[in-house]
Design an enzyme around this catalytic site. Structure first.
Site, mmCIF file in Angstrom:
data_model
loop_
_atom_site.group_PDB
_atom_site.id
_atom_site.type_symbol
_atom_site.label_atom_id
_atom_site.label_comp_id
_atom_site.label_asym_id
_atom_site.label_seq_id
_atom_site.Cartn_x
_atom_site.Cartn_y
_atom_site.Cartn_z
ATOM 1 N N HIS A 13 25.628 54.343 55.779
ATOM 2 C CA HIS A 13 25.812 55.702 56.352
ATOM 3 C C HIS A 13 25.613 56.718 55.240
ATOM 4 C CE1 HIS A 13 28.046 58.542 59.248
ATOM 5 N NE2 HIS A 13 27.680 59.285 58.205
ATOM 6 N N HIS A 15 23.872 60.727 54.085
ATOM 7 C CA HIS A 15 23.180 61.999 54.344
ATOM 8 C C HIS A 15 22.345 62.361 53.121
ATOM 9 C CE1 HIS A 15 25.697 62.870 57.905
ATOM 10 N NE2 HIS A 15 26.611 62.206 57.221
ATOM 11 N N ARG A 17 19.909 64.984 53.453
ATOM 12 C CA ARG A 17 19.330 66.318 53.695
ATOM 13 C C ARG A 17 17.809 66.208 53.632
ATOM 14 N NH1 ARG A 17 24.155 66.735 55.619
ATOM 15 N NH2 ARG A 17 25.786 67.353 54.167
ATOM 16 N N LYS A 99 22.217 57.963 66.582
ATOM 17 C CA LYS A 99 23.543 58.458 66.218
ATOM 18 C C LYS A 99 24.082 59.384 67.291
ATOM 19 C CE LYS A 99 27.016 59.474 63.464
ATOM 20 N NZ LYS A 99 27.036 60.152 62.177
ATOM 21 N N HIS A 136 29.856 58.975 65.690
ATOM 22 C CA HIS A 136 30.850 59.841 65.036
ATOM 23 C C HIS A 136 32.000 59.935 66.027
ATOM 24 C CE1 HIS A 136 32.101 63.172 62.257
ATOM 25 N NE2 HIS A 136 32.941 63.308 63.285
ATOM 26 N N HIS A 174 32.481 55.749 59.593
ATOM 27 C CA HIS A 174 33.490 56.333 58.694
ATOM 28 C C HIS A 174 34.892 56.391 59.322
ATOM 29 C CE1 HIS A 174 32.213 59.738 61.079
ATOM 30 N NE2 HIS A 174 31.178 60.022 60.336
ATOM 31 N N ASP A 247 28.960 57.779 53.696
ATOM 32 C CA ASP A 247 29.007 59.122 54.287
ATOM 33 C C ASP A 247 28.864 60.185 53.200
ATOM 34 O OD1 ASP A 247 29.089 61.029 56.281
ATOM 35 O OD2 ASP A 247 31.283 61.112 56.329
HETATM 36 C C1 NCD Z 1 28.710 65.218 57.239
HETATM 37 C C2 NCD Z 1 27.624 66.174 56.773
HETATM 38 O O1 NCD Z 1 27.902 67.042 55.930
HETATM 39 O O2 NCD Z 1 26.470 66.036 57.214
HETATM 40 N N1 NCD Z 1 29.987 65.771 56.893
HETATM 41 C C3 NCD Z 1 31.145 65.086 56.732
HETATM 42 O O3 NCD Z 1 32.174 65.721 56.535
HETATM 43 N N2 NCD Z 1 31.186 63.783 56.772
HETATM 44 C C4 NCD Z 1 28.580 64.959 58.688
HETATM 45 C C5 NCD Z 1 29.417 63.805 59.183
HETATM 46 O O4 NCD Z 1 29.131 62.644 58.920
HETATM 47 O O5 NCD Z 1 30.427 64.072 59.850
HETATM 48 ZN ZN ZN Z 2 28.183 61.247 58.010
#
Ligand code: NCD
Ligand code: ZN
Length: 346
Positions: A13, A15, A17, A99, A136, A174, A247
């Site tokens: 998992h 991110h 960007r 997702k 989520h 998460h 995450d």
């Molecule tokens: C994540 C994000 O910033 O994209 N933020 C977070 O607090 N985990 C999005 C997510 O997974 O909820």
């Molecule tokens: Zn996330």
């Protein structure tokens, strides 16, 4: 024990960007992990197979060479996702799931699903084509207490999806509560969960320690100490349905340190070492490799990575700040000491 060598891990998992921010962070993950499940919550989101393939190309172009890191792509479910979108995605060797963000649950979830009941044909198609559902799991109704959102989501939604689509593989992302652990244990082997390093290492007090601590704010928000202890036990005791998913969610320092700071913790910089720190607290590394490198691959039906990674017991300090376009990026546990360091990568 002063040295740990284990199969190259995966991050289930993540991110990243998009360019140019992605260029500042992708190297951190590629240094430590063989593969990562890439979250689709860009703005606009990754909705179709074509979007995911194009995003994958941008990721591959941003990875510092040489690297064998492989991004595993996902789709973002909206009210308009169709069974055709799902079939196309499942035909692609690069797309490994879709997702579910309940609308309004977290960062870039505005385009998420407003009425779960309408998604039945999509879940049906995912079940039929073997596409994994990543969830989520937070209820978004404003009257639900922020610390209860995960439990309410299980009771109101997840249990129903589970029983209505028994063959659908679900990753409860998460997780933060004993309730989520109990849910995963109580259902069948088609339900797994990812656990982040920050939820293993901090409880909700860390958000308010001597003042408001925006770099400890993420969603789902950290819970009470008892929940953290339960997560640590689930991660470290070798159960096959729990695995690593950082995450890691980069936001600029300015976006975090604001009157309305956004949710997300950047852990990718030292993700594997942070997980080792948590297992150190549990004082048991017996199942570290299963949690980091085996359980997720097995659930996703993918081969184990070929390489290995070595950590040594050695104190070092996480940087105070990292470069990030237009601002800076504050890593999780900035300026604090860790006790395990990556020393080799084959
Ligand atoms: C994540 C994000 O910033 O994209 N933020 C977070 O607090 N985990 C999005 C997510 O997974 O909820
Ligand atoms: Zn996330």
């Amino acid at each position: 024990m002063n040295k740990l060598t284990f199969i190259t891990p995966d991050d289930w998992h993540l991110h990243l960007r998009d360019t140019p921010q992605m260029e500042a962070v992708v190297g951190d993950t590629a240094r430590q992990f063989g593969r990562a499940i890439i979250m689709p919550n860009l703005n606009p989101p990754v909705r179709t197979c074509a979007d995911a393939i194009a995003y994958r190309e941008r990721i591959l172009a941003a990875i510092p060479a040489p690297s064998s890191f492989t991004p595993l792509m996902t789709l973002y479910l909206t009210d308009n996702t169709s069974a055709t979108d799902i079939r196309e995605a499942s035909d692609s060797e690069h797309i490994h799931g879709a997702k579910l963000y309940p609308a309004g649950a977290t960062t870039n979830s505005e385009a998420g699903v407003t009425d779960l009941a309408k998604l039945d044909p999509v879940f049906e198609a995912m079940q039929k084509h073997g596409l994994i559902l990543q969830v989520h799991g937070e209820a978004t109704a404003p009257e639900v207490d922020v610390f209860d959102r995960e439990k309410v989501f299980i009771d109101q939604y997840l249990a129903k999806i589970r029983s209505n689509f028994p063959e659908l593989k679900i990753v409860f992302e998460h997780i933060t509560t004993r309730d989520a652990i109990d849910f995963v244990r109580s259902v069948d082997a088609n339900t797994a969960a990812t656990i982040t390093p920050h939820h293993l290492l901090i409880n909700r007090n860390a958000i308010f320690e001597g003042g408001i601590r925006p770099h400890h704010y993420c969603l789902p928000v950290a819970k009470r100490e008892g929940h953290r202890q339960a997560l640590l036990a689930a991660a470290s005791n070798g159960e096959a349905l729990f695995f690593a998913g950082t995450d890691s969610a980069p936001h600029s320092k300015d976006a975090k340190e604001s009157a309305c700071g956004c949710a997300g913790i950047y852990s990718a910089h030292s993700a594997v070492e942070l997980y080792a720190e948590a297992f150190e607290e549990a004082a048991d590394f017996t199942h570290f490799e299963s949690f980091m490198s085996r359980n997720g691959a097995e659930f996703y039906g993918l081969p184990l990575n070929q390489g290995s990674i070595t950590l040594e017991r050695r104190e070092w300090t996480i940087p105070d700040s990292l470069p990030f376009p237009g601002s800076s990026l504050i890593p999780f546990k900035a300026g604090q000491a860790l006790h395990w360091k990556i020393v080799g990568n084959d």
